[in-house]
Design an enzyme around this catalytic site. Structure first.
Site, short mmCIF file in Angstrom:
data_model
loop_
_atom_site.label_atom_id
_atom_site.label_comp_id
_atom_site.label_asym_id
_atom_site.label_seq_id
_atom_site.Cartn_x
_atom_site.Cartn_y
_atom_site.Cartn_z
N SER A 74 -108.07 -33.53 78.07
CA SER A 74 -108.65 -34.77 78.87
C SER A 74 -108.27 -34.21 79.62
CB SER A 74 -108.16 -35.93 78.36
OG SER A 74 -108.94 -36.64 79.32
N TYR A 100 -101.37 -42.16 77.58
CA TYR A 100 -102.35 -41.40 77.14
C TYR A 100 -102.52 -40.20 78.25
CZ TYR A 100 -106.74 -39.66 76.29
OH TYR A 100 -108.20 -39.27 76.52
N1 LIG Z 1 -114.92 -39.92 74.82
C1 LIG Z 1 -113.57 -39.67 75.85
O1 LIG Z 1 -114.31 -40.13 77.33
C2 LIG Z 1 -112.99 -38.58 75.92
C3 LIG Z 1 -112.68 -37.95 77.14
C4 LIG Z 1 -111.32 -36.91 76.85
C5 LIG Z 1 -110.89 -36.79 75.89
N2 LIG Z 1 -111.25 -37.54 74.57
C6 LIG Z 1 -110.25 -37.49 73.41
O2 LIG Z 1 -111.40 -36.51 72.89
C7 LIG Z 1 -110.77 -36.44 70.95
C8 LIG Z 1 -111.69 -37.64 70.25
O3 LIG Z 1 -111.84 -38.67 70.59
P1 LIG Z 1 -113.38 -39.40 70.73
O4 LIG Z 1 -113.83 -39.06 72.11
O5 LIG Z 1 -114.65 -37.99 69.70
O6 LIG Z 1 -112.45 -40.99 70.25
P2 LIG Z 1 -113.18 -41.45 69.01
O7 LIG Z 1 -114.71 -41.54 68.73
O8 LIG Z 1 -112.75 -43.32 69.29
O9 LIG Z 1 -112.72 -40.82 67.69
C9 LIG Z 1 -111.44 -40.81 67.56
C10 LIG Z 1 -110.73 -39.96 66.04
O10 LIG Z 1 -109.63 -39.74 66.43
C11 LIG Z 1 -109.29 -40.29 64.81
N3 LIG Z 1 -107.57 -41.21 65.30
C12 LIG Z 1 -107.61 -41.87 65.89
N4 LIG Z 1 -106.40 -42.40 65.71
C13 LIG Z 1 -105.59 -41.44 64.50
C14 LIG Z 1 -104.32 -41.79 63.83
N5 LIG Z 1 -103.62 -41.92 64.26
N6 LIG Z 1 -104.54 -40.59 62.67
C15 LIG Z 1 -105.61 -40.62 62.40
N7 LIG Z 1 -106.89 -40.22 62.81
C16 LIG Z 1 -107.00 -41.03 64.05
C17 LIG Z 1 -110.16 -41.41 64.83
O11 LIG Z 1 -110.39 -41.56 63.48
P3 LIG Z 1 -110.33 -43.16 62.33
O12 LIG Z 1 -112.31 -43.47 63.24
O13 LIG Z 1 -110.85 -43.10 61.17
O14 LIG Z 1 -109.88 -43.80 62.68
C18 LIG Z 1 -111.11 -40.48 65.70
O15 LIG Z 1 -112.26 -40.11 64.25
C19 LIG Z 1 -109.98 -37.06 71.97
O16 LIG Z 1 -108.37 -36.77 71.40
C20 LIG Z 1 -109.39 -37.90 73.12
O17 LIG Z 1 -107.91 -38.35 73.48
C21 LIG Z 1 -111.92 -38.46 75.08
#
Ligand SMILES: NC(=O)c1ccc[n+]([C@@H]2O[C@H](COP(=O)([O-])OP(=O)(O)OC[C@H]3O[C@@H](n4cnc5c(N)ncnc54)[C@H](OP(=O)(O)O)[C@@H]3O)[C@@H](O)[C@H]2O)c1
Length: 254
Positions: free
Chosen positions: A140, A155
């Site tokens: 991130s 985070y």
């Molecule tokens: N969206 C943003 O603005 C943003 C910005 C920078 C970085 N990121 C990074 O991008 C990555 C993906 O996030 P996203 O934005 O796609 O969010 P998201 O839609 O909330 O997806 C997160 C995913 O991670 C899984 N997950 C979280 N905790 C877990 C655990 N303890 N065990 C197993 N699975 C787990 C969730 O599984 P379930 O739903 O099945 O529980 C879901 O599939 C993350 O690493 C996040 O830090 C996101």
């Protein structure tokens, strides 16, 4: 970017960036291993993946903060496919927490965002050595700077640690021909802020504000991030390792 006969493990494949990434790999003919907790969502994504090229993905339900469930990911993948070519460490979450909230949020977040990544990667590495595979970590922009309107101290620390993991591992594994890279998104429209505890209304408000402050006038979509992940995992990125790729619509410039 053909991933025919390649086995790609994607954590967090049930939602957002991971789901878009899994679907992209499926369109490139990969055998995709979908990791997540929400079984219904995993089944839906699997069906969409299968539609692309008729290749059935392997679903493995896993809570990544549980070591046995992490170990099971590798055992099952090898049992079914016999190899691992790409590991995408995408799963992660954030949450409002500061220093006055004590150590618990820190332990909780580090367990999934850093420890699980370390454990899963260490278990996958012997298999990646055999295939000269590669790793893409999803970090991130929070690795470089505090998030302005949210207080996400653990985070931010977890993502800074992940970036150093990427760099150190790239050097350690280069002798095996394994590349390790990072994609660092800025604000991206997913379930991330909902999972972090924001209401739907607050999330929409946040995106509206972010849309305005971004030099490109928009937050990213999951597919924007998936594009870069799949590129880095492909042979087109054969000379790229240890690199941190920011995708933030120019936010870091303002
Ligand atoms: N969206 C943003 O603005 C943003 C910005 C920078 C970085 N990121 C990074 O991008 C990555 C993906 O996030 P996203 O934005 O796609 O969010 P998201 O839609 O909330 O997806 C997160 C995913 O991670 C899984 N997950 C979280 N905790 C877990 C655990 N303890 N065990 C197993 N699975 C787990 C969730 O599984 P379930 O739903 O099945 O529980 C879901 O599939 C993350 O690493 C996040 O830090 C996101």
């Amino acid at each position: 970017m053909d991933f025919c006969d390649k086995v790609v493990v994607v954590t967090g494949a049930s939602s957002g960036i991971g789901a878009a990434t899994a679907k992209y790999f499926a369109r490139e003919s990969a055998n995709v291993v979908l990791i997540g907790r929400n079984e219904n969502a995993l089944n839906e994504i699997a069906a969409e993946c299968e539609k692309a090229k008729g290749i059935k993905p392997l679903i493995i339900k896993a809570e990544l903060s549980n070591d046995d469930e992490v170990k099971n990911i590798v055992t099952k993948t090898i049992e079914v496919f016999g190899r691992i070519d790409v590991l995408v460490n995408n799963a992660g979450y954030g949450g409002k927490a500061g220093i006055l909230d004590g150590i618990e949020p820190y332990d909780h977040i580090m367990k999934t965002n850093v420890r699980a990544v370390y454990l899963l990667t260490s278990l996958c590495t012997p298999h990646l050595v055999k295939t000269k595979g590669n790793i893409v970590n999803v970090s991130s922009v929070a690795a470089f700077r505090p998030i302005k309107d949210l207080h996400f101290l653990p985070y931010c620390i977890s993502k800074a640690a992940l970036d150093q993991f990427t760099r150190c591992l790239a050097v350690e594994l280069a002798k095996y021909g394994i590349r390790v890279n990072s994609v660092n998104p800025g604000a991206t429209r997913t379930n991330f802020v909902l999972a972090a505890g924001l209401s739907k209304e607050k999330a929409e408000e946040l995106y509206k504000v972010r849309d305005k402050v971004m030099p490109l006038g928009k937050v990213a979509e999951s597919e924007d991030i998936a594009d870069m992940i799949v590129f880095l995992a492909s042979n087109r990125a054969r000379s790229i390792t240890g690199a941190i790729h920011v995708i933030d619509n120019g936010e870091n410039l303002v």
